[in-house]
Design a protein around this motif. Structure first.
Motif, PDB file in Angstrom:
ATOM      1  N   THR A   7       0.827  -1.213   0.000  1.00 20.69           N
ATOM      2  CA  THR A   7       0.000   0.000   0.000  1.00 20.69           C
ATOM      3  C   THR A   7       0.857   1.257   0.000  1.00 20.69           C
ATOM      4  O   THR A   7       2.044   1.230   0.330  1.00 20.69           O
ATOM      5  CB  THR A   7      -0.914   0.064   1.249  1.00 20.69           C
ATOM      6  OG1 THR A   7      -0.098   0.141   2.408  1.00 20.69           O
ATOM      7  CG2 THR A   7      -1.868  -1.116   1.336  1.00 20.69           C
ATOM      8  N   CYS A   8       0.219   2.373  -0.311  1.00 15.95           N
ATOM      9  CA  CYS A   8       0.859   3.690  -0.215  1.00 15.95           C
ATOM     10  C   CYS A   8       1.025   4.021   1.264  1.00 15.95           C
ATOM     11  O   CYS A   8       0.077   3.889   2.059  1.00 15.95           O
ATOM     12  CB  CYS A   8      -0.017   4.736  -0.895  1.00 15.95           C
ATOM     13  SG  CYS A   8       0.561   6.448  -0.697  1.00 15.95           S
ATOM     14  N   GLU A   9       2.209   4.460   1.643  1.00 16.45           N
ATOM     15  CA  GLU A   9       2.467   4.776   3.041  1.00 16.45           C
ATOM     16  C   GLU A   9       1.665   5.986   3.518  1.00 16.45           C
ATOM     17  O   GLU A   9       1.386   6.112   4.702  1.00 16.45           O
ATOM     18  CB  GLU A   9       3.958   5.030   3.268  1.00 16.45           C
ATOM     19  CG  GLU A   9       4.792   3.785   3.127  1.00 16.45           C
ATOM     20  CD  GLU A   9       6.258   4.006   3.393  1.00 16.45           C
ATOM     21  OE1 GLU A   9       6.620   4.913   4.193  1.00 16.45           O
ATOM     22  OE2 GLU A   9       7.069   3.273   2.804  1.00 16.45           O
ATOM     23  N   LYS A  13      -3.611   3.550  -0.134  1.00 18.04           N
ATOM     24  CA  LYS A  13      -4.181   2.981  -1.353  1.00 18.04           C
ATOM     25  C   LYS A  13      -3.475   1.660  -1.668  1.00 18.04           C
ATOM     26  O   LYS A  13      -2.260   1.543  -1.538  1.00 18.04           O
ATOM     27  CB  LYS A  13      -3.983   3.954  -2.526  1.00 18.04           C
ATOM     28  CG  LYS A  13      -4.439   3.420  -3.859  1.00 18.04           C
ATOM     29  CD  LYS A  13      -4.147   4.425  -4.970  1.00 18.04           C
ATOM     30  CE  LYS A  13      -4.572   3.854  -6.301  1.00 18.04           C
ATOM     31  NZ  LYS A  13      -4.319   4.815  -7.385  1.00 18.04           N
ATOM     32  N   ALA A  14      -4.243   0.668  -2.092  1.00 19.33           N
ATOM     33  CA  ALA A  14      -3.666  -0.631  -2.453  1.00 19.33           C
ATOM     34  C   ALA A  14      -2.751  -0.484  -3.667  1.00 19.33           C
ATOM     35  O   ALA A  14      -3.099   0.185  -4.644  1.00 19.33           O
ATOM     36  CB  ALA A  14      -4.780  -1.624  -2.756  1.00 19.33           C
ATOM     37  N   LEU A  15      -1.580  -1.091  -3.582  1.00 16.17           N
ATOM     38  CA  LEU A  15      -0.610  -1.094  -4.676  1.00 16.17           C
ATOM     39  C   LEU A  15      -0.183  -2.541  -4.912  1.00 16.17           C
ATOM     40  O   LEU A  15       0.856  -2.986  -4.424  1.00 16.17           O
ATOM     41  CB  LEU A  15       0.602  -0.221  -4.335  1.00 16.17           C
ATOM     42  CG  LEU A  15       0.319   1.273  -4.173  1.00 16.17           C
ATOM     43  CD1 LEU A  15       1.542   1.997  -3.615  1.00 16.17           C
ATOM     44  CD2 LEU A  15      -0.117   1.878  -5.500  1.00 16.17           C
ATOM     45  N   ASP A  18       1.455  -5.735  -9.492  1.00 14.32           N
ATOM     46  CA  ASP A  18       1.456  -5.333 -10.899  1.00 14.32           C
ATOM     47  C   ASP A  18       1.063  -3.869 -11.107  1.00 14.32           C
ATOM     48  O   ASP A  18       0.872  -3.424 -12.233  1.00 14.32           O
ATOM     49  CB  ASP A  18       0.530  -6.238 -11.714  1.00 14.32           C
ATOM     50  CG  ASP A  18      -0.927  -6.153 -11.297  1.00 14.32           C
ATOM     51  OD1 ASP A  18      -1.228  -5.560 -10.233  1.00 14.32           O
ATOM     52  OD2 ASP A  18      -1.774  -6.698 -12.024  1.00 14.32           O
ATOM     53  N   SER A  19       1.007  -3.091 -10.035  1.00 16.83           N
ATOM     54  CA  SER A  19       0.577  -1.702 -10.143  1.00 16.83           C
ATOM     55  C   SER A  19       1.606  -0.838 -10.866  1.00 16.83           C
ATOM     56  O   SER A  19       2.785  -0.805 -10.496  1.00 16.83           O
ATOM     57  CB  SER A  19       0.321  -1.119  -8.756  1.00 16.83           C
ATOM     58  OG  SER A  19      -0.017   0.252  -8.866  1.00 16.83           O
ATOM     59  N   ALA A  20       1.139  -0.112 -11.852  1.00 15.43           N
ATOM     60  CA  ALA A  20       1.983   0.844 -12.562  1.00 15.43           C
ATOM     61  C   ALA A  20       1.998   2.188 -11.830  1.00 15.43           C
ATOM     62  O   ALA A  20       2.712   3.104 -12.227  1.00 15.43           O
ATOM     63  CB  ALA A  20       1.475   1.038 -13.988  1.00 15.43           C
ATOM     64  N   HIS A  21       1.221   2.304 -10.746  1.00 16.63           N
ATOM     65  CA  HIS A  21       1.118   3.561 -10.007  1.00 16.63           C
ATOM     66  C   HIS A  21       1.982   3.590  -8.750  1.00 16.63           C
ATOM     67  O   HIS A  21       1.998   4.583  -8.037  1.00 16.63           O
ATOM     68  CB  HIS A  21      -0.338   3.840  -9.642  1.00 16.63           C
ATOM     69  CG  HIS A  21      -1.206   3.982 -10.850  1.00 16.63           C
ATOM     70  ND1 HIS A  21      -1.174   5.092 -11.660  1.00 16.63           N
ATOM     71  CD2 HIS A  21      -2.097   3.143 -11.410  1.00 16.63           C
ATOM     72  CE1 HIS A  21      -2.014   4.927 -12.670  1.00 16.63           C
ATOM     73  NE2 HIS A  21      -2.574   3.758 -12.540  1.00 16.63           N
ATOM     74  N   ALA A  22       2.713   2.512  -8.480  1.00 17.04           N
ATOM     75  CA  ALA A  22       3.569   2.458  -7.294  1.00 17.04           C
ATOM     76  C   ALA A  22       4.874   3.186  -7.573  1.00 17.04           C
ATOM     77  O   ALA A  22       5.480   3.051  -8.637  1.00 17.04           O
ATOM     78  CB  ALA A  22       3.844   1.016  -6.905  1.00 17.04           C
ATOM     79  N   THR A  30       7.389   3.361  -0.110  1.00 23.60           N
ATOM     80  CA  THR A  30       6.438   3.124  -1.195  1.00 23.60           C
ATOM     81  C   THR A  30       5.236   4.049  -1.083  1.00 23.60           C
ATOM     82  O   THR A  30       4.577   4.105  -0.042  1.00 23.60           O
ATOM     83  CB  THR A  30       5.978   1.649  -1.170  1.00 23.60           C
ATOM     84  OG1 THR A  30       7.135   0.808  -1.251  1.00 23.60           O
ATOM     85  CG2 THR A  30       5.044   1.338  -2.321  1.00 23.60           C
ATOM     86  N   PHE A  31       4.960   4.747  -2.169  1.00 23.86           N
ATOM     87  CA  PHE A  31       3.829   5.666  -2.233  1.00 23.86           C
ATOM     88  C   PHE A  31       3.167   5.532  -3.599  1.00 23.86           C
ATOM     89  O   PHE A  31       3.788   5.078  -4.561  1.00 23.86           O
ATOM     90  CB  PHE A  31       4.300   7.115  -2.040  1.00 23.86           C
ATOM     91  CG  PHE A  31       4.866   7.377  -0.671  1.00 23.86           C
ATOM     92  CD1 PHE A  31       4.050   7.830   0.352  1.00 23.86           C
ATOM     93  CD2 PHE A  31       6.205   7.163  -0.402  1.00 23.86           C
ATOM     94  CE1 PHE A  31       4.565   8.061   1.619  1.00 23.86           C
ATOM     95  CE2 PHE A  31       6.731   7.391   0.863  1.00 23.86           C
ATOM     96  CZ  PHE A  31       5.903   7.836   1.878  1.00 23.86           C
ATOM     97  N   CYS A  32       1.911   5.939  -3.702  1.00 33.74           N
ATOM     98  CA  CYS A  32       1.239   5.936  -5.003  1.00 33.74           C
ATOM     99  C   CYS A  32       1.688   7.168  -5.792  1.00 33.74           C
ATOM    100  O   CYS A  32       2.169   8.153  -5.226  1.00 33.74           O
ATOM    101  CB  CYS A  32      -0.275   5.914  -4.827  1.00 33.74           C
ATOM    102  SG  CYS A  32      -1.001   7.404  -4.106  1.00 33.74           S
ATOM    103  N   ALA A  33       1.536   7.111  -7.103  1.00 32.86           N
ATOM    104  CA  ALA A  33       1.955   8.204  -7.978  1.00 32.86           C
ATOM    105  C   ALA A  33       1.240   9.507  -7.624  1.00 32.86           C
ATOM    106  O   ALA A  33       1.844  10.586  -7.666  1.00 32.86           O
ATOM    107  CB  ALA A  33       1.710   7.832  -9.432  1.00 32.86           C
TER     108      ALA A  33
END
Length: 102
Positions: A7-9, A13-15, A18-22, A30-33
């Protein structure tokens, strides 16, 4: 071996693997885009480094057992929302330094 944190710290959000948004820094924070771009300004709140897209580990055994089945993604959630005011001050102090030079 990258942990592939789940997940995004910041926003949690779930990452999935296979997430291209991580996005990750060199310490695998680790954070989302969206958080990297809109909240963090491409500055890791934990180390001050920049972010890169997290690689995707193959889901199938394409070669040499190097795939999620043998090396699964991490499951430990690290939800540590960023204090916006403190981070803004931190970013202001180093933002002019390119990530490669920090």
């Amino acid at each position: 071996m990258l942990e592939l944190r789940p997940t995004c710290e910041h926003c949690n959000k779930a990452l999935p693997p296979d997430s291209a948004h991580a996005r990750i820094c060199s310490f695998e924070c680790t954070f989302c885009a969206t958080c990297v771009d809109d909240v963090l300004g491409n500055v890791c709140p934990n180390c001050g480094g920049g972010f890169s897209p997290r690689p995707v580990r193959p889901s199938q055994n394409l070669k040499g057992d190097n795939f999620l089945g043998k090396y699964p993604a991490g499951t430990q959630v690290r939800h540590r929302p960023v204090d916006a005011a403190a981070h803004a001050a931190f970013v202001a102090s180093i933002k002019k330094i390119p990530p490669a030079n920090r």
